[in-house]
Every structure is written in structure tokens, then in C-alpha cells.
Design an enzyme around this catalytic site. Sequence first.
Site, PDB file in Angstrom:
ATOM      1  N   LYS A 129       0.804  -1.235   0.000  1.00  0.00           N
ATOM      2  CA  LYS A 129       0.000   0.000   0.000  1.00  0.00           C
ATOM      3  C   LYS A 129       0.828   1.272   0.000  1.00  0.00           C
ATOM      4  O   LYS A 129       0.351   2.328  -0.396  1.00  0.00           O
ATOM      5  CB  LYS A 129      -0.931   0.010   1.220  1.00  0.00           C
ATOM      6  CG  LYS A 129      -2.105  -0.906   1.070  1.00  0.00           C
ATOM      7  CD  LYS A 129      -2.490  -1.558   2.382  1.00  0.00           C
ATOM      8  CE  LYS A 129      -1.732  -2.831   2.594  1.00  0.00           C
ATOM      9  NZ  LYS A 129      -2.144  -3.641   3.707  1.00  0.00           N
ATOM     10  N   GLU A 153      -4.849  -4.203  -7.392  1.00  0.00           N
ATOM     11  CA  GLU A 153      -6.093  -4.720  -6.805  1.00  0.00           C
ATOM     12  C   GLU A 153      -5.898  -5.156  -5.351  1.00  0.00           C
ATOM     13  O   GLU A 153      -6.773  -4.952  -4.507  1.00  0.00           O
ATOM     14  CB  GLU A 153      -6.621  -5.893  -7.639  1.00  0.00           C
ATOM     15  CG  GLU A 153      -7.975  -6.398  -7.204  1.00  0.00           C
ATOM     16  CD  GLU A 153      -9.070  -5.333  -7.228  1.00  0.00           C
ATOM     17  OE1 GLU A 153      -9.460  -4.930  -8.323  1.00  0.00           O
ATOM     18  OE2 GLU A 153      -9.521  -4.901  -6.150  1.00  0.00           O
ATOM     19  N   GLY A 210      -1.852 -15.024   8.849  1.00  0.00           N
ATOM     20  CA  GLY A 210      -1.363 -14.271   7.679  1.00  0.00           C
ATOM     21  C   GLY A 210      -2.192 -13.042   7.374  1.00  0.00           C
ATOM     22  O   GLY A 210      -2.140 -12.519   6.266  1.00  0.00           O
ATOM     23  N   GLU A 213      -0.055  -7.116   9.034  1.00  0.00           N
ATOM     24  CA  GLU A 213       1.132  -6.602   8.366  1.00  0.00           C
ATOM     25  C   GLU A 213       2.372  -7.128   9.094  1.00  0.00           C
ATOM     26  O   GLU A 213       2.291  -7.557  10.248  1.00  0.00           O
ATOM     27  CB  GLU A 213       1.146  -5.069   8.449  1.00  0.00           C
ATOM     28  CG  GLU A 213       0.003  -4.396   7.735  1.00  0.00           C
ATOM     29  CD  GLU A 213      -0.016  -4.687   6.245  1.00  0.00           C
ATOM     30  OE1 GLU A 213       0.965  -4.386   5.561  1.00  0.00           O
ATOM     31  OE2 GLU A 213      -1.025  -5.221   5.767  1.00  0.00           O
ATOM     32  N   LYS A 228      -5.910   2.755   2.924  1.00  0.00           N
ATOM     33  CA  LYS A 228      -6.915   2.291   1.953  1.00  0.00           C
ATOM     34  C   LYS A 228      -7.917   3.403   1.655  1.00  0.00           C
ATOM     35  O   LYS A 228      -8.368   3.566   0.511  1.00  0.00           O
ATOM     36  CB  LYS A 228      -7.599   1.030   2.468  1.00  0.00           C
ATOM     37  CG  LYS A 228      -6.627  -0.154   2.498  1.00  0.00           C
ATOM     38  CD  LYS A 228      -7.120  -1.312   3.334  1.00  0.00           C
ATOM     39  CE  LYS A 228      -6.091  -2.437   3.370  1.00  0.00           C
ATOM     40  NZ  LYS A 228      -6.317  -3.418   4.413  1.00  0.00           N
ATOM     41  N   GLY A 325      -5.254 -12.292   3.955  1.00  0.00           N
ATOM     42  CA  GLY A 325      -4.995 -13.736   3.906  1.00  0.00           C
ATOM     43  C   GLY A 325      -4.014 -14.078   2.794  1.00  0.00           C
ATOM     44  O   GLY A 325      -3.854 -13.323   1.846  1.00  0.00           O
TER      45      GLY A 325
END
Length: 347
Positions: A129, A153, A210, A213, A228, A325
Site C-alpha cells: 500500500k 487490486e 497471515g 502486516e 486504503k 490472507g
Amino acid sequence: MSKLYKIAIIGFGNVGQGLTKILSDKYVLLNERFGVDIRIVAVCDLYKGSVADPDGLDPKMLLSSIELAGDLKNLNTKYTGWNAKEMIANSGADILVELAYTDLKTGEPALSHVKQALNNGMHVSMTNKGPVALAFPELRDIAKQNNVQIGIEGTVMSGTPSLNLGNEMLLAAGITKIQGVLNGTTNYILGEMEAGLDYQIALTQAQELGYAEADPTGDVDGHDAAAKIVILGNLFMDLALTLSDVDCTGISHISTGDVAKASLQNKHWKLIGTVAKAETGFTASVKPEMVSKNHPLASISGATNAITYSTELLGDITLIGPGAGRLETGYAVIEDILAIHKSSKAI
Ligand code: HSE
């Protein structure tokens, strides 16, 4: 005849391994149904080592090395030891898959990797990100100059196609507000606390699954969700947001007692991100809110996320799906590669 895509991966943690598993399991489907022959030609990870072969690395071999040794260092491949910069320059890959850790302050080192790859004429797919929240317009220009694509995506809601939905389907309907549960780790923790688990144990579980971060402070202090919100506001609402524009509060101050109190009132805590057009300018926030059990976001549980696009022409459209995930985020890279393939066929 399928088209060959050589990919080079930076970062072989949860997402890199998830992607490799998908490429191993779905190779035939991707080849026969979608016409793409995706081969990993290089992997570079700061801690697990670096391997490369222009003819392709066996995904099963990469995964079993991680399973058995925890790293890639004992693999016998054509090239070893490249750092990320050397890998981008020498691997001969068509697509750089940037999955290294997210740094929301500088975007580095991912930002430099992505710029180098684009300037080398490589497409890029990233779930990182940092570069997208901090420098997407600049990256888009560099991509355009070099006639290559950038796929992002996986930066919002992992493989759930939230950005594709906004970009391809809803942009023309006039997006006025975007709201959602945009962080899987915190949603998982809040749900587990409701079920009676201690905050710290729930966080450790989210790491093991998982979802979190590499540095989970970014999740629990709300900065991951804020990034985001920045990405969504800038992509779909013509804003030029930075992280400091988002009024951000995380969940670390929420106690088991707060969660129990909410339950008694038939409510759930949710970390909710919002960006909306206002009469003058915009509002952007990430904060924990108590929502009643009949609120549309109340039933979003575990690492599931939800996003509602409010539009001028269609009203509200809500998409619900995984927010984090290994396989879920790895799949976002597959979506990016298929989009690159589709656009190359259109030229
Ligand atoms: N750590 C992130 C989350 C991963 O928990 O949502 C997906 O961006």
C-alpha cells in the site's frame, strides 16, 4: 497458444507464498482457460534469500524449501544472491510483483523498486500500500511513459475486486462516499474479543493466519485502513489525500470490558473507514464505532471486509469479501496479471 509472462517477486512472505501456491495449483486452468503461461523467474526476499532462473523456477520447489528450511538459501538455481535492484535489472521478467513490507511514511524500498521496474519497461503488480497511498499519480505517469500497466487490486480488500468494481463499473455513476470495514486484522481481533479472547492472543492468531502486516501496529492503530481510504478517495473521488488528511483512531484502546458492554447493548465494535464529499471539500476518517446488530456492517466477521460505494446514479452498492490472507491476497496478483493480459490483447 498461451502467452508467456515471466514474473519476478520481491518479498516471499505470506502473500508471495500464497501466490506461488495458486500458480502451482491453477497453472493448467490459467493456461487453458485464460491463455496465460505464468512463470516465476526470480524471487528475492531480504531474509529468505534470492533465487533466479530465466527458464522458470518450480513453484513446488520454492514452497517445499520454505516448508523444510524456512528459506530459499539451499536451493540450487541458476542465479542466487541478487538483491532487489539486481533482480529487476537482470531477471528478464515481464512483470515485477512487489510484495515487500509496507512503509506508509516513505513507501520505500518498494517505491524505488516499482519506479525502476516501470522505467525498465516492466509491468508491475503490487499489494504493497505504501507506494500507492503516497505516489500513485507519479507512478501512473511513469507507467504511461513506458507503455506498461500497474496493477494494485490487492492494496484494498485483498483479492476481493473492490478497486476493479469501483474503476470499471461505478466511476461513471458518480461516487460520493465510500465506507467500509477495510482491515481484516482488526475485524478479526474485535470478533475474537467478543468471543472472550484476550486482545494480545487474538492479535497473535491474526499474525499466524497471515492477516496482519509485518509490523501489526499499522493494523491496530488504524493506519492500514487509513491508507486504503487514501487510495480509494484519490482513485474514485478526484481527491489528493495524504495520510494526514485522515482523522484516524485505531482499536488498541478498546478493552474486553468495552466489547462486553457493547454485547450487552446488542452492539458490535467495528473499525470503520469513511471518505465522503462534503459541501466544501471532503471528510475522511477511520475510527472504531459501536454498530447495532441490524447495521449492514454488523455481520461482517473475521477477516472479512465490506465496502459500500454511495453513488449518484445507483445509490449504495456493497461488496463483501475477504480482506486479508495468504491465498486471498495472492489471488489479487492473478487478477492484476489477467488485467495486464487483457489490455495487451486490446492493443
Ligand atoms: N493487514 C491487512 C489487513 C492486510 O489486515 O487487512 C490486507 O491489506
